[in-house]
Design an enzyme around this catalytic site. Sequence first.
Site, mmCIF file in Angstrom:
data_model
loop_
_atom_site.group_PDB
_atom_site.id
_atom_site.type_symbol
_atom_site.label_atom_id
_atom_site.label_comp_id
_atom_site.label_asym_id
_atom_site.label_seq_id
_atom_site.Cartn_x
_atom_site.Cartn_y
_atom_site.Cartn_z
ATOM 1 C CD GLU A 13 -26.223 52.971 15.022
ATOM 2 O OE1 GLU A 13 -26.124 51.992 15.790
ATOM 3 O OE2 GLU A 13 -26.882 52.951 13.967
ATOM 4 C CG HIS A 34 -37.339 56.888 10.939
ATOM 5 N ND1 HIS A 34 -38.058 55.880 11.510
ATOM 6 C CD2 HIS A 34 -36.332 56.283 10.265
ATOM 7 C CE1 HIS A 34 -37.528 54.710 11.191
ATOM 8 N NE2 HIS A 34 -36.479 54.917 10.438
#
Lengths: 449, 392
Positions: free
Chosen positions: B126, B196
């Site tokens: 990322e 999540h």
Amino acid sequence: MAAVSSMRKMYGLCFHAVRQTAGRKASRLLQHRAFRVTAVHQQQPFDSSLEKPQFPGASAEFVDHLEFIQPNVISGIPIYRVMDRQGKIVNPSEDPQLSKETVLNFYQNMTLLNTMDRILYESQRQGRISFYMTNYGEEGTHLGSAAALDPHDLVFGQYREAGVLMYRGFPLDLFMAQCYANADDLGKGRQMPVHYGSRDLNFVTISSPLATQLPQAAGAAYAMKRENLNRAVICYFGEGAASEGDAHAGLNFSATLECPLIFFCRNNGYAISTPTSEQYRGDGIAARGPGYGMLSIRVDGNDVFAVYNATKEARRRAVAENQPFLIEAMTYRIGHHSTSDDSSAYRSVDEVNYWDKQDHPISRLRHYMTARGWWSEDDERSWRKQSRKTVMEAFERAEKRLKPNPELLFTDVYQEMTPNLDKQRESLWRHVQQYKEHYPLDLYDKYQH
Amino acid sequence: MAAAARFFSRRANFKLSLSAVGIGAHSSFGAALLKPSPNCNSRTKTQRRHAAHFTFQPDPVPTQYGPTQKMNLFQSITSALDNTLASDPTAVIFGEDVAFGGVFRCTVGLRDKYGKDRVFNTPLCEQGIVGFGIGAAVAGATAIAEIQFADYIYPAFDQIVNEAAKYRYRSGNLFDCGSLTIRAPWGCVGHGSLYHSQSPEAFFAHCPGIKVVIPRSPVQAKGLLLSCIADKNPCIFFEPKILYRAAVEQVPEEPYIIPLSQAEILQEGSDVTLVAWGTQIHVMKEVAAMAQEKLGVSCEVIDLQTILPWDTETICKSVVKTGRLLISHEAPITGGFAAEISSTVQEECFLNLEAPISRVCGYDTPFPHIFEPFYIPDKWKCFEAIKKMINY
């Protein structure tokens, strides 16, 4: 050219290391492994009838003997050089044979940088600027690489690359303006000294966080590749910054996304007080390149011609072949890390003196020039006098100049002024009107609202 | 025991050749084992999974942007990206798994349509994705970076906060990465658990120089995403993943923009102002209906949309009118964005307040798995908070 022969040499060194592990039968197989840069792996159709590995993750042979690959740090990747420490060309076919004008330009830029460093370092000691970082000993890495690039190539730096900017023509007045954070500073006085930037000279403004520029350089190079305008990107960083996660990200992305980019590592032996023995255990930074599938080379950073040759070839191929290159320029940080550092706390004066006196990029180039009758004692004396004068004049001008309008505290946060910031700006203005004697308004450009 | 007997009797049907021992995928082994007996066709209560905590309420069909098409949230995102790639030759989309269409199908078809140099996978990193995006934007490209889940955005935090947000300011406007947009799936999804389900907008709200935007629906998403892409500042666009398939609306096919930093009053009211964003808007709409029906309380529902820079004027104007404010978000209450809104409103509207400002948010815990129905700020908690404010 130089990169390939160095690759072959390294390949041979691996073989050498393997031989040292008392000739096993497996050694013959091992010489076909590791560090061989092959073409991008094409997935073969799966066929388990052959006794060959089918894994998508690696193209390799099977081996039936347990043996670990030996990291080669004793005699690591060799260091490419063109001149010896006395400025004499070692292999004449490697001499780039630059013109007298070009070489004099290198020398004058390196010495002008050195002069500017001395004066600005001293000015911090005297409390006239807040902070400074010198480039002592690394001038060769700046000039050799900068001269090998095109002016349109984009430069991402770390903070010890002022010579690149100087070579490209950044005026002394603007160096000083940034250090003094005066109203002429292109950066509008927002950053600490030595955080230079120039849109016109394609030098991206320096930021303090280390290694953040590596993945950014990969992205910029990718965008340029798509533009197809024959532009490359060079990304400078130190051996300490190379430990950051962003460095791994930048190297990996540039290789997988096939970016026309030169990673230029200045390995100067120290990250503030941390020596390289505490920064890494492998063979420096160059040895990491092959791990990413990247062509890599190690050069003598104090040899301006070696730096020049390697960067020139890397640039040519990076753009022609759309792949990144890694150049590790070995050098030595003669100065302290910054004005906030006293390096005598962690290294000996003798060590520093060795590099200053015996292996300095400026001296080596000077020997090269004097040997050709291109530079005399008189030239040296008058150049030193002239460069000192121009630096001092720029310095005095910069010091007298007022600081920018305090309104500039609030602009450029976003492209547009937001209602929220406008309110805050208004609030500060009203406050300062009421308490003006407590604010150093006389140092700043008129506080216009 | 009986199950085991059934298993052994079925063995005769399995191919026993080596190649079919396939313990892995595509074996009928698992399905066979789990087949219920012929008499049993409803599940016990512990086998059922919990239904969603809201009902998506589509907005009226927009008529001012041309012909519309039925799209869910992920399709409206694809449409925005398609429009962008068509009109802007410098636009590129990249991130993990975007090439085949993305784990949430937001980029389906784009690589085939626009080429592999424009829609491409990056390595799994990322900080690299955002750093690369910043560099591409600095070099003049329109860079659209995808982070696979907002929960994984933190490795890129340094690049976002120290680099992207400050690029223009620190360079004196010589350089900027305004053409960078970062997209990430956001918010609870019923079973997402710690990693999540997160809503990290509060971390970024504290960072001058970036914009943070969260849509509530497909029509909003396309217009707001196109605004972010066009905006000359780096933007983070959080997409409520629970709405990717659940939210379906008629969405204009042509590009259109919905302005940033303008909160939208979805429903006018006179007694309480309800502020939320993303999925929680649909909860608030139900709460407003409940409050009207059960308490006779008239609620003004406002979708903040842009978290940074946020529209203080619309919110404050509403609170001056109603005198009561409830702010609700899934993210933990302490330091959540409701705290910022609450603080500003009490400064600007102190004398207009009839009751303390109420925040109905997630608890100060990591987002739990099995306890999600208890964790989320559902309509009953919001309803109760309104009751307290009315009776203060």
